[in-house]
Design a protein around this motif. Structure first.
Motif, mmCIF file in Angstrom:
data_model
loop_
_atom_site.group_PDB
_atom_site.id
_atom_site.type_symbol
_atom_site.label_atom_id
_atom_site.label_comp_id
_atom_site.label_asym_id
_atom_site.label_seq_id
_atom_site.Cartn_x
_atom_site.Cartn_y
_atom_site.Cartn_z
ATOM 1 N N GLN A 61 0.812 -1.216 0.000
ATOM 2 C CA GLN A 61 0.000 0.000 0.000
ATOM 3 C C GLN A 61 0.846 1.267 0.000
ATOM 4 O O GLN A 61 0.392 2.320 -0.455
ATOM 5 C CB GLN A 61 -0.953 0.017 1.200
ATOM 6 C CG GLN A 61 -0.300 0.270 2.545
ATOM 7 C CD GLN A 61 -1.296 0.760 3.599
ATOM 8 O OE1 GLN A 61 -2.415 1.158 3.285
ATOM 9 N NE2 GLN A 61 -0.884 0.712 4.858
ATOM 10 N N ASP A 62 2.095 1.177 0.461
ATOM 11 C CA ASP A 62 2.969 2.345 0.464
ATOM 12 C C ASP A 62 3.935 2.337 -0.717
ATOM 13 O O ASP A 62 4.902 3.092 -0.757
ATOM 14 C CB ASP A 62 3.748 2.451 1.779
ATOM 15 C CG ASP A 62 4.592 1.217 2.062
ATOM 16 O OD1 ASP A 62 4.509 0.232 1.300
ATOM 17 O OD2 ASP A 62 5.350 1.230 3.063
ATOM 18 N N GLY A 63 3.679 1.478 -1.718
ATOM 19 C CA GLY A 63 4.506 1.426 -2.914
ATOM 20 C C GLY A 63 4.132 2.523 -3.894
ATOM 21 O O GLY A 63 3.408 3.474 -3.567
ATOM 22 N N ALA A 64 4.607 2.379 -5.122
ATOM 23 C CA ALA A 64 4.353 3.383 -6.163
ATOM 24 C C ALA A 64 2.975 3.151 -6.773
ATOM 25 O O ALA A 64 2.830 2.724 -7.919
ATOM 26 C CB ALA A 64 5.439 3.323 -7.227
ATOM 27 N N ILE A 65 1.951 3.435 -6.012
ATOM 28 C CA ILE A 65 0.560 3.224 -6.398
ATOM 29 C C ILE A 65 -0.261 4.420 -5.951
ATOM 30 O O ILE A 65 0.002 5.006 -4.888
ATOM 31 C CB ILE A 65 0.000 1.913 -5.788
ATOM 32 C CG1 ILE A 65 -1.480 1.718 -6.160
ATOM 33 C CG2 ILE A 65 0.195 1.874 -4.278
ATOM 34 C CD1 ILE A 65 -2.043 0.381 -5.701
ATOM 35 N N ALA A 66 -1.252 4.798 -6.743
ATOM 36 C CA ALA A 66 -2.129 5.916 -6.400
ATOM 37 C C ALA A 66 -3.476 5.701 -7.070
ATOM 38 O O ALA A 66 -3.598 4.908 -8.012
ATOM 39 C CB ALA A 66 -1.526 7.248 -6.855
ATOM 40 N N THR A 67 -4.480 6.402 -6.585
ATOM 41 C CA THR A 67 -5.774 6.358 -7.260
ATOM 42 C C THR A 67 -5.652 7.056 -8.615
ATOM 43 O O THR A 67 -4.865 7.977 -8.788
ATOM 44 C CB THR A 67 -6.852 7.050 -6.423
ATOM 45 O OG1 THR A 67 -6.423 8.379 -6.093
ATOM 46 C CG2 THR A 67 -7.134 6.267 -5.141
ATOM 47 N N MET A 68 -6.436 6.595 -9.578
ATOM 48 C CA MET A 68 -6.382 7.147 -10.922
ATOM 49 C C MET A 68 -7.036 8.522 -10.979
ATOM 50 O O MET A 68 -7.979 8.801 -10.224
ATOM 51 C CB MET A 68 -7.091 6.213 -11.908
ATOM 52 C CG MET A 68 -6.297 4.986 -12.276
ATOM 53 S SD MET A 68 -7.261 3.770 -13.234
ATOM 54 C CE MET A 68 -8.053 4.804 -14.478
ATOM 55 N N PRO A 69 -6.577 9.388 -11.880
ATOM 56 C CA PRO A 69 -7.283 10.659 -12.089
ATOM 57 C C PRO A 69 -8.662 10.399 -12.677
ATOM 58 O O PRO A 69 -8.869 9.427 -13.412
ATOM 59 C CB PRO A 69 -6.382 11.407 -13.085
ATOM 60 C CG PRO A 69 -5.547 10.353 -13.729
ATOM 61 C CD PRO A 69 -5.388 9.252 -12.729
ATOM 62 N N THR A 70 -9.607 11.229 -12.338
ATOM 63 C CA THR A 70 -10.966 11.058 -12.839
ATOM 64 C C THR A 70 -11.010 11.336 -14.335
ATOM 65 O O THR A 70 -10.244 12.131 -14.867
ATOM 66 C CB THR A 70 -11.945 12.001 -12.112
ATOM 67 O OG1 THR A 70 -11.502 13.359 -12.281
ATOM 68 C CG2 THR A 70 -12.002 11.672 -10.635
#
Length: 323
Positions: A111-120
């Protein structure tokens, strides 16, 4: 689950699609149902073990991680007990070089890796190619020290790195000269380049203009050839170590002479990087260029095409067809 696997190093044909176990989700891991991924230069280098020292990272005799794929976009399918940053159903994208695993129906990442929610408002196939080339471009810009109003030449402006660099430099207020093939002059202008040089019609190293930085985004030139293009104190950066690995040595040597310098930046693979790219994509400042799309079953064709040197921007692998 289905995944593209390789159990030995070699050409694209060592890859095949097979049934493998779904990845285990640890307490602080996020399980992503992969909708789209990419095949890029990084995947091809690790698959072929070129250069040879790659084997020190992936396995001396055979690959320790048989499923490649470092870029992905998809939906969170499950989370570990210790996960607080993401919930089931989140649309996410990210970068997973080293661990890899994105050429599959499911991928487990910290969860603290290079991951993020996508832009809308962005599809999975648009988000998946948003990290690999662009994070190298960000590293170039950071290491070069260029600022608004500076002049930069980007050689290889249609690759994943180069097409990202043109856009990100323009967003930073830099004046960009881009070098590309005749067929792609219009595309590079659309990306925002102030001036475009046709590589087939002109030797860009004989250009009369001088630059604060030269970005060799395809690693096919050298500091020796590009030095005359640089202003005093200007910087040459390449995406490749060079034919004699000189780009690993010159960053140590050239600063001693207080003139034109070589830098070989190492990009950051962290969550801050992915969040920054999310914001740039969401604002419209950066749009990953997509050349071709292949289903997962045709991943070998994608490897062949990437290695042909003809790709423009990114090659996307569709794991879940869009509705």
């Amino acid at each position: 689950m289905k995944a593209a696997v390789h159990h030995r190093y070699g050409p694209p044909e060592v890859v095949r699609v097979a049934e493998v176990d779904r990845p285990v989700v640890a307490a602080r891991d996020v399980l992503v149902r992969v909708h789209a991924t990419t095949v890029n230069r990084t995947d091809c280098a690790y698959r072929a073990a070129r250069p040879f020292f790659v084997r020190a990272l992936t396995g001396l005799v055979r690959p320790r991680r048989p499923v490649l794929g470092c870029e992905y976009a998809g939906v969170v399918a499950a989370v570990g007990d210790g996960v607080t940053s993401f919930t089931v159903g989140d649309r996410v994208f990210g970068y997973n070089e080293g661990a890899f695993g994105a050429h599959a129906e499911y991928l487990s990442v910290p969860q603290d890796g290079a991951i993020a929610t996508m832009p809308t408002g962005v599809s999975f196939e648009e988000a998946a190619p948003g990290t690999e080339g662009s994070h190298y471009a960000l590293a170039f810009i950071r290491a070069s020290g260029v600022r608004a109003g500076d002049d930069v030449l980007v050689y290889g402006a249609t690759g994943a790195i180069g097409s990202a660099a043109v856009q990100l430099l323009k967003h930073a207020g830099v004046t960009v000269t881009a070098v590309c093939d005749t067929a792609h002059l219009a595309l590079v202008r659309e990306l925002g380049a102030d001036r475009v040089v046709d590589r087939a019609a002109q030797d860009f190293t004989r250009d009369e203009q001088r630059y604060d930085a030269v970005f060799d985004a395809v690693g096919k030139s050298t500091f020796a050839r590009c030095r005359r293009l640089l202003k005093p104190g200007g910087v040459y950066l390449s995406s490749d170590p060079g034919p004699w690995w000189q780009n690993l040595v010159l960053p140590l040597v050239t600063p001693l002479f207080r003139g034109r310098k070589v830098r070989f930046p190492l990009p950051r693979h962290d969550q801050e990087m992915v969040r920054r790219l999310r914001d740039l994509i969401g604002s419209g400042a950066f749009r990953p260029v997509v050349d071709r799309r292949y289903p997962l079953e045709r991943v070998v064709e994608a490897h062949r095409y990437v290695e042909s040197g003809r790709k423009v921007g990114n090659v996307v692998i569709t794991v879940v067809p869009p509705h």
